[in-house]
Motif scaffolding. Structure first.
Motif, PDB file in Angstrom:
ATOM      1  N   VAL A 217     -15.438   7.058   0.818  1.00 17.66           N
ATOM      2  CA  VAL A 217     -16.434   6.256   1.532  1.00 17.66           C
ATOM      3  C   VAL A 217     -17.347   5.614   0.499  1.00 17.66           C
ATOM      4  CG1 VAL A 217     -18.435   6.313   3.041  1.00 17.66           C
ATOM      5  CG2 VAL A 217     -16.422   7.616   3.650  1.00 17.66           C
ATOM      6  N   SER A 218     -17.604   4.323   0.726  1.00 16.10           N
ATOM      7  CA  SER A 218     -18.545   3.598  -0.125  1.00 16.10           C
ATOM      8  C   SER A 218     -19.241   2.566   0.743  1.00 16.10           C
ATOM      9  CB  SER A 218     -17.817   2.903  -1.279  1.00 16.10           C
ATOM     10  OG  SER A 218     -18.736   2.201  -2.092  1.00 16.10           O
ATOM     11  N   GLY A 219     -20.569   2.718   0.883  1.00 11.70           N
ATOM     12  CA  GLY A 219     -21.312   1.804   1.732  1.00 11.70           C
ATOM     13  C   GLY A 219     -20.849   1.905   3.178  1.00 11.70           C
ATOM     14  N   ASN A 220     -20.513   0.771   3.764  1.00 14.77           N
ATOM     15  CA  ASN A 220     -20.054   0.746   5.154  1.00 14.77           C
ATOM     16  C   ASN A 220     -18.531   0.735   5.270  1.00 14.77           C
ATOM     17  OD1 ASN A 220     -22.710   0.634   6.189  1.00 14.77           O
ATOM     18  ND2 ASN A 220     -22.771  -1.587   5.856  1.00 14.77           N
ATOM     19  N   TYR A 221     -17.864   1.073   4.196  1.00 19.16           N
ATOM     20  CA  TYR A 221     -16.400   1.010   4.204  1.00 19.16           C
ATOM     21  C   TYR A 221     -15.737   2.361   3.900  1.00 19.16           C
ATOM     22  CZ  TYR A 221     -16.768  -4.074   4.410  1.00 19.16           C
ATOM     23  OH  TYR A 221     -17.044  -5.354   4.795  1.00 19.16           O
ATOM     24  N   GLU A 222     -14.603   2.543   4.513  1.00 17.20           N
ATOM     25  CA  GLU A 222     -13.780   3.729   4.284  1.00 17.20           C
ATOM     26  C   GLU A 222     -12.488   3.265   3.610  1.00 17.20           C
ATOM     27  OE1 GLU A 222     -12.479   7.385   7.089  1.00 17.20           O
ATOM     28  OE2 GLU A 222     -11.657   5.451   7.688  1.00 17.20           O
ATOM     29  N   TYR A 223     -12.081   3.974   2.561  1.00 17.62           N
ATOM     30  CA  TYR A 223     -10.890   3.611   1.802  1.00 17.62           C
ATOM     31  C   TYR A 223      -9.862   4.748   1.856  1.00 17.62           C
ATOM     32  CZ  TYR A 223     -14.044   0.141  -0.300  1.00 17.62           C
ATOM     33  OH  TYR A 223     -14.944  -0.874  -0.506  1.00 17.62           O
ATOM     34  N   GLU A 224      -8.604   4.370   1.933  1.00 21.33           N
ATOM     35  CA  GLU A 224      -7.521   5.352   1.912  1.00 21.33           C
ATOM     36  C   GLU A 224      -6.486   4.932   0.869  1.00 21.33           C
ATOM     37  OE1 GLU A 224      -5.782   6.122   5.687  1.00 21.33           O
ATOM     38  OE2 GLU A 224      -7.704   6.338   6.729  1.00 21.33           O
ATOM     39  N   PHE A 225      -6.085   5.894   0.027  1.00 18.53           N
ATOM     40  CA  PHE A 225      -5.078   5.634  -0.993  1.00 18.53           C
ATOM     41  C   PHE A 225      -3.950   6.656  -0.883  1.00 18.53           C
ATOM     42  CE2 PHE A 225      -8.935   3.805  -2.738  1.00 18.53           C
ATOM     43  CZ  PHE A 225      -8.502   2.621  -3.323  1.00 18.53           C
ATOM     44  N   LYS A 226      -2.722   6.177  -1.052  1.00 17.12           N
ATOM     45  CA  LYS A 226      -1.570   7.072  -1.168  1.00 17.12           C
ATOM     46  C   LYS A 226      -1.040   6.893  -2.587  1.00 17.12           C
ATOM     47  CE  LYS A 226       1.212   7.693   2.267  1.00 17.12           C
ATOM     48  NZ  LYS A 226       2.252   7.482   3.313  1.00 17.12           N
ATOM     49  N   ILE A 227      -1.030   7.992  -3.352  1.00 17.46           N
ATOM     50  CA  ILE A 227      -0.709   7.938  -4.777  1.00 17.46           C
ATOM     51  C   ILE A 227       0.517   8.775  -5.087  1.00 17.46           C
ATOM     52  CG2 ILE A 227      -1.581   8.458  -7.096  1.00 17.46           C
ATOM     53  CD1 ILE A 227      -4.423   8.018  -5.943  1.00 17.46           C
ATOM     54  N   ASP A 228       1.452   8.200  -5.821  1.00 16.01           N
ATOM     55  CA  ASP A 228       2.660   8.917  -6.240  1.00 16.01           C
ATOM     56  C   ASP A 228       2.254  10.088  -7.130  1.00 16.01           C
ATOM     57  OD1 ASP A 228       4.991   9.701  -7.858  1.00 16.01           O
ATOM     58  OD2 ASP A 228       5.963   7.926  -7.027  1.00 16.01           O
ATOM     59  N   ALA A 229       2.623  11.318  -6.715  1.00 10.36           N
ATOM     60  CA  ALA A 229       2.204  12.506  -7.465  1.00 10.36           C
ATOM     61  C   ALA A 229       2.915  12.630  -8.807  1.00 10.36           C
ATOM     62  CB  ALA A 229       2.464  13.761  -6.633  1.00 10.36           C
ATOM     63  N   GLY A 230       4.041  11.968  -8.955  1.00 16.20           N
ATOM     64  CA  GLY A 230       4.781  12.057 -10.213  1.00 16.20           C
ATOM     65  C   GLY A 230       4.323  11.060 -11.255  1.00 16.20           C
ATOM     66  N   THR A 231       3.952   9.854 -10.810  1.00 15.52           N
ATOM     67  CA  THR A 231       3.620   8.782 -11.750  1.00 15.52           C
ATOM     68  C   THR A 231       2.158   8.358 -11.729  1.00 15.52           C
ATOM     69  OG1 THR A 231       4.120   7.027 -10.153  1.00 15.52           O
ATOM     70  CG2 THR A 231       5.964   7.880 -11.465  1.00 15.52           C
ATOM     71  N   GLY A 232       1.450   8.700 -10.638  1.00 15.61           N
ATOM     72  CA  GLY A 232       0.065   8.258 -10.524  1.00 15.61           C
ATOM     73  C   GLY A 232      -0.052   6.829 -10.006  1.00 15.61           C
ATOM     74  N   THR A 233       1.066   6.238  -9.591  1.00 19.60           N
ATOM     75  CA  THR A 233       1.061   4.868  -9.071  1.00 19.60           C
ATOM     76  C   THR A 233       0.485   4.834  -7.655  1.00 19.60           C
ATOM     77  OG1 THR A 233       3.046   4.339 -10.354  1.00 19.60           O
ATOM     78  CG2 THR A 233       2.500   2.862  -8.521  1.00 19.60           C
ATOM     79  N   ILE A 234      -0.368   3.852  -7.387  1.00 12.07           N
ATOM     80  CA  ILE A 234      -0.906   3.684  -6.038  1.00 12.07           C
ATOM     81  C   ILE A 234       0.170   3.030  -5.175  1.00 12.07           C
ATOM     82  CG2 ILE A 234      -2.656   2.538  -4.631  1.00 12.07           C
ATOM     83  CD1 ILE A 234      -4.549   2.724  -7.029  1.00 12.07           C
ATOM     84  N   LEU A 235       0.632   3.752  -4.158  1.00 11.02           N
ATOM     85  CA  LEU A 235       1.704   3.266  -3.293  1.00 11.02           C
ATOM     86  C   LEU A 235       1.163   2.477  -2.104  1.00 11.02           C
ATOM     87  CD1 LEU A 235       3.815   6.558  -3.217  1.00 11.02           C
ATOM     88  CD2 LEU A 235       4.179   4.564  -4.684  1.00 11.02           C
ATOM     89  N   GLU A 236       0.045   2.936  -1.573  1.00 14.66           N
ATOM     90  CA  GLU A 236      -0.576   2.268  -0.422  1.00 14.66           C
ATOM     91  C   GLU A 236      -2.088   2.329  -0.549  1.00 14.66           C
ATOM     92  OE1 GLU A 236       0.736   3.806   3.345  1.00 14.66           O
ATOM     93  OE2 GLU A 236       2.838   3.882   2.722  1.00 14.66           O
ATOM     94  N   ARG A 237      -2.747   1.310  -0.009  1.00 16.09           N
ATOM     95  CA  ARG A 237      -4.208   1.307   0.020  1.00 16.09           C
ATOM     96  C   ARG A 237      -4.680   0.640   1.294  1.00 16.09           C
ATOM     97  NH1 ARG A 237      -6.235  -1.227  -5.126  1.00 16.09           N
ATOM     98  NH2 ARG A 237      -4.259  -0.652  -6.019  1.00 16.09           N
ATOM     99  N   ASP A 238      -5.810   1.128   1.794  1.00 20.95           N
ATOM    100  CA  ASP A 238      -6.344   0.573   3.040  1.00 20.95           C
ATOM    101  C   ASP A 238      -7.861   0.591   2.978  1.00 20.95           C
ATOM    102  OD1 ASP A 238      -6.241  -0.507   5.547  1.00 20.95           O
ATOM    103  OD2 ASP A 238      -6.080   1.414   6.580  1.00 20.95           O
ATOM    104  N   LYS A 239      -8.483  -0.401   3.600  1.00 23.12           N
ATOM    105  CA  LYS A 239      -9.945  -0.517   3.616  1.00 23.12           C
ATOM    106  C   LYS A 239     -10.370  -0.855   5.041  1.00 23.12           C
ATOM    107  CE  LYS A 239     -13.728  -3.302   1.658  1.00 23.12           C
ATOM    108  NZ  LYS A 239     -14.047  -4.428   0.727  1.00 23.12           N
ATOM    109  N   ASP A 240     -11.257  -0.035   5.618  1.00 17.00           N
ATOM    110  CA  ASP A 240     -11.712  -0.254   6.984  1.00 17.00           C
ATOM    111  C   ASP A 240     -13.237  -0.200   7.054  1.00 17.00           C
ATOM    112  OD1 ASP A 240      -9.202  -0.475   8.423  1.00 17.00           O
ATOM    113  OD2 ASP A 240      -8.909   1.642   7.956  1.00 17.00           O
ATOM    114  N   LEU A 241     -13.773  -1.033   7.924  1.00 17.85           N
ATOM    115  CA  LEU A 241     -15.214  -1.013   8.166  1.00 17.85           C
ATOM    116  C   LEU A 241     -15.544   0.169   9.068  1.00 17.85           C
ATOM    117  CD1 LEU A 241     -17.897  -2.610   7.782  1.00 17.85           C
ATOM    118  CD2 LEU A 241     -17.361  -3.766   9.942  1.00 17.85           C
ATOM    119  N   ILE A 242     -16.539   0.950   8.672  1.00 15.14           N
ATOM    120  CA  ILE A 242     -16.937   2.129   9.464  1.00 15.14           C
ATOM    121  C   ILE A 242     -17.734   1.661  10.679  1.00 15.14           C
ATOM    122  CG2 ILE A 242     -18.250   4.279   9.484  1.00 15.14           C
ATOM    123  CD1 ILE A 242     -17.795   4.428   6.453  1.00 15.14           C
ATOM    124  N   ASP A 243     -17.291   2.083  11.865  1.00 16.81           N
ATOM    125  CA  ASP A 243     -17.987   1.685  13.097  1.00 16.81           C
ATOM    126  C   ASP A 243     -19.349   2.347  13.193  1.00 16.81           C
ATOM    127  OD1 ASP A 243     -15.833   0.152  13.803  1.00 16.81           O
ATOM    128  OD2 ASP A 243     -14.841   1.807  14.856  1.00 16.81           O
TER     129      ASP A 243
END
Length: 243
Positions: A217-243
């Motif tokens: 959480v940062s400010g009015n936004y929520e962030y979600e990351f899916k990270i490859d546990a073997g390489t550390g590569t970010i596989l997915e990312r999402d940003k949503d405004l907190i209601d």
């Protein structure tokens, strides 16, 4: 006399061939070639159960048989690899659970101990508390050897309501590669959103691949990351405004 020796030699050779064929047949029998064979293996694992579904699927490029069974108040899910008949997934869950609202919630420490007593020599990678269909539960994720476990405990009674494990690939090249730590995964996500606060971080197996799921959480936004546990590569990312 000579003919007798020739016959004896042929018989001996035939015996060797038969033995070889029997061994080959035995090796072939280790695999699963039909849904019926898969059901038989599952029923040996869960005697007196009723098979409710059998499905042939492909997982990570390999054919697998997925079997669903019911026995008493438990529903079972078992997966076998078709090529060698090896069980790659196993799990069960209780179909009827009482809320037991009149009892206090057990501590996270108590739940951790219950899980460690259940899966010997395991390491807990994540634990969270939630309410599912009116039932307060603790969800515990663990790793032990080449298996990843997910256990769910009734948060008020301490009873195990769901148990499952999945085999993780340990091929030669992969087994030498060590996963990044949970803390490293957090830092990767925080690097993308400087100044954010991590409020959830857990290890998971997604379609056979080990990943870290990080939520911030940062400010009015929520962030979600899916990270490859073997390489550390970010596989997915999402940003949503907190209601």
């Amino acid at each position: 006399m000579k003919t007798g020796k020739n016959i004896a030699a042929l018989l001996a050779a035939g015996a060797v061939m038969i033995t070889g064929l029997a061994a080959a047949d035995s090796a072939a029998a280790a695999g699963i070639s039909s849904a019926n064979q898969a059901r038989e293996k599952a029923l040996k694992k869960v005697p007196n159960a009723v098979v409710t579904d059998t499905d042939l699927d492909t997982e990570n490029g390999e054919q697998v048989y997925e079997i669903e069974l019911v026995k008493g108040s438990k529903k079972y899910d078992i997966t076998y690899r078709a090529s060698d008949g090896k069980m790659t997934e196993y799990g069960w869950e209780k179909t009827t659970v009482s809320p037991s609202r009149n009892r206090a919630v057990i501590s996270e420490k108590k739940c951790r101990q219950l899980a460690l007593d259940r899966v010997k020599n395991a390491a807990i990678t994540a634990i969270s508390q939630k309410t599912d269909d009116g039932i307060d539960i603790y969800k515990v994720k663990m790793t032990a050897g080449n298996k990843r476990y997910t256990l769910e405990y009734h948060a008020r009674t301490g009873a195990l309501t769901e148990y499952k494990w999945k085999l993780v690939k340990t091929a030669g090249s992969n087994s030498q590669k060590k996963d990044i730590s949970l803390e490293q995964a957090k830092q990767i996500a925080l690097k993308e959103v400087p100044g954010a606060v991590v409020y959830k971080a857990e290890y998971d197996i997604d379609d056979g691949a080990a990943v870290y799921e990080i939520e911030l959480v940062s400010g009015n936004y929520e962030y979600e990351f899916k990270i490859d546990a073997g390489t550390g590569t970010i596989l997915e990312r999402d940003k949503d405004l907190i209601d």
